[in-house]
Scaffold this active site. Sequence first.
Site, PDB file in Angstrom:
ATOM      1  N   LEU A   1       0.823  -1.213   0.000  1.00 46.97           N
ATOM      2  CA  LEU A   1       0.000   0.000   0.000  1.00 46.97           C
ATOM      3  C   LEU A   1       0.853   1.256   0.000  1.00 46.97           C
ATOM      4  CD1 LEU A   1      -2.754  -1.029   2.585  1.00 46.97           C
ATOM      5  CD2 LEU A   1      -2.887  -1.082   0.081  1.00 46.97           C
TER       6      LEU A   1
ATOM      7  N   LYS B   1       4.918   3.086   1.745  1.00 49.47           N
ATOM      8  CA  LYS B   1       6.079   3.004   2.623  1.00 49.47           C
ATOM      9  C   LYS B   1       6.045   4.173   3.590  1.00 49.47           C
ATOM     10  CE  LYS B   1       9.055   0.518  -0.605  1.00 49.47           C
ATOM     11  NZ  LYS B   1      10.366   0.473  -1.304  1.00 49.47           N
TER      12      LYS B   1
ATOM     13  N   THR C   1       7.638   6.038   7.360  1.00 54.97           N
ATOM     14  CA  THR C   1       8.942   6.527   7.793  1.00 54.97           C
ATOM     15  C   THR C   1       9.863   5.394   8.171  1.00 54.97           C
ATOM     16  OG1 THR C   1       7.826   8.491   8.650  1.00 54.97           O
ATOM     17  CG2 THR C   1      10.090   8.111   9.377  1.00 54.97           C
ATOM     18  N   TYR C   2       9.344   4.365   8.841  1.00 58.70           N
ATOM     19  CA  TYR C   2      10.192   3.299   9.346  1.00 58.70           C
ATOM     20  C   TYR C   2       9.739   1.917   8.901  1.00 58.70           C
ATOM     21  CZ  TYR C   2      12.097   6.898  12.362  1.00 58.70           C
ATOM     22  OH  TYR C   2      12.683   8.034  12.832  1.00 58.70           O
ATOM     23  N   GLY C   3       8.920   1.795   7.876  1.00 59.62           N
ATOM     24  CA  GLY C   3       8.512   0.466   7.462  1.00 59.62           C
ATOM     25  C   GLY C   3       7.684   0.454   6.200  1.00 59.62           C
TER      26      GLY C   3
ATOM     27  N   ASP D   1       5.456  15.488  10.641  1.00 55.17           N
ATOM     28  CA  ASP D   1       5.691  15.046   9.269  1.00 55.17           C
ATOM     29  C   ASP D   1       4.387  15.084   8.458  1.00 55.17           C
ATOM     30  OD1 ASP D   1       7.256  14.212   7.169  1.00 55.17           O
ATOM     31  OD2 ASP D   1       7.051  12.079   7.624  1.00 55.17           O
TER      32      ASP D   1
END
Length: 604
Positions: A456, A458, A460-462, A573
């Site tokens: 779906l 990406k 910030t961390y995954g 963000d």
Amino acid sequence: MMKCLTEMFQPHFNLEPLLMPLVERLTKLLEETQINSCEYFRETIQNEIRKAREMYSGQELREALARIQQRLDSVELLSADIVMNLLLSYRDVQDLNATIKLVETLQNLPTCNVAELPNIKFHYCFALNRRNQPGDRERALSVILPVVETGEQLSSDLYCLCGRIYKDIFISSNFTDHGSRDKSCYWYGMAFEHEPTLHSGINVAVFLMAAGHQFDTSPALRKIGMKLSSLLGRKGSLEKMQFYWDVGFFFGASILFSDQTKIIQASEKLYRLNAPVWYLASAMETYLLYKRFKSETNEQTLAKQELVEFWMDFLLSICRDKEPMDKFLVLILEPTKVFQPSHLTVSDSDKDRAVSMWHVSPNEKSGIHSWTFSAASIRGVSVSKCNERCCFLYVLHNSDDFQLYFPTELHCKRFCDLLNSFTKEDKLSADDGLRLTEELLEYNYEYSENGNRLILGKGTYGVVYAGRDMNNQVRIAIKEIPERDNRYSQPLHEEIALHKRLKHKNIVQYLGSVSQDGYIKIFMEEVPGGSLSALLRSKWGPLKDNEATIIFYTRQILEGLKYLHENQIVHRDIKGDNVLVNTYSGVLKISDFGTSKRLAGINP
């Protein structure tokens, strides 16, 4: 041919001259086979020891070494290399009993002389001295003294070990056994004379001071001091030192020269390198000896004395096997990645539950250097996944979270337990908020026509995959990251802690989280339609002429942000990729809390 064979089998025919070369050849082959078999097995054992040291630590390594040692059932296999590797491995895990038992077993084998080697005796006496059961140190001296008194060319480590045993006897006597003091000074002096090293030089200097010598009046001390300065210069700067023992020598020399700036710097580096407790204990004994016998006339009142005392107490608390109570020495990691030494106390009384912190000798006089947080203002605490000596303290009335470093894992755990005991409402448990005890969500991934998991987006961390809740067949989003990746796992835990408490129509709904198959997974509602950025690029185009639509979605973004700020959370963000739009209902939802922070009292 038949006639020859018939002749050979006659009774009068002598076969021995013909068969003897064959017998000798066969015997030689069998001997070589045995030798090759032993060499192969020795190499196998060496490899297994190396693998065990790489794979295990602590109790697991002890058990692995015990299993390897049980296979050494032949004297031919007990080579010096194998025994030394076992002894070094036992030393690393401080299994003193195993070291002593192994050497004493070798001593009782009549055909094995490995135990008579000086380096084997060294490790045996080292373990006896450190174990220090009744008679151990006397036994160690009876073994090591005949070796060093032979007058042969020996390693300085053997002389230092003699000095170490007498040093421990002197300390155990509460500094009253002057005979042990003088013998320790003698053997460290022999080591320094034989092969000048920082280790022997620092110790002989300290024992000369214990005997009454001072740098300003003792030529012997000044001579040693000059040699130590030269040896220290060869090591290079502290910043370039990579091994804890080099930093330990730098630390000891700095204590000897009363260089408080270098003492502070070396103490911090020893902590960062996570030096073994047994090594720190040895280094701190040198400090305690120096502190006891240094001349009062040389004592100087310096601004950094408070910091030196903090670091000495901090390192000593690592060495002491003592359960912490409610007062802690901590290092607060500043945004500049600099450690700020601080004191921390936890008040757990029914009437006054609070956490207080204050800096030790802050570098800048301006700014805030002390805090007191009531139980109501503490949101929770989480242990770092990168370092078990570290935790994150979440509070309302501060511009950022506190990252606290404790002397040991035990101190950190004690602090987290204290906080969790009185922050029952809205608390973040010490397991970092993972749903390890919650009912596991049953789910399946959604797959594309090519058989790949459907992505779906990406965060910030995954990576976020499409999935389905098997309980109700509703499509969900699954965000996952490799748990072994320490760079990202801790921020993901922070994201879980933030996200699981949020419930608002303009915030993507958190459904659960789990640690599974080497991944940390966050389950969230899936928003059909996609991100605002994707919709503007692929479907809608610019909205500059559609003010009503801009107002419609902007209002929802602001409603979501208002809810976050009311809960002392700033997203940090907000962008089109992190704003999801349900194109069926028109509801907008804010997602991706990977860079969010708990905030309160935000300064303009």
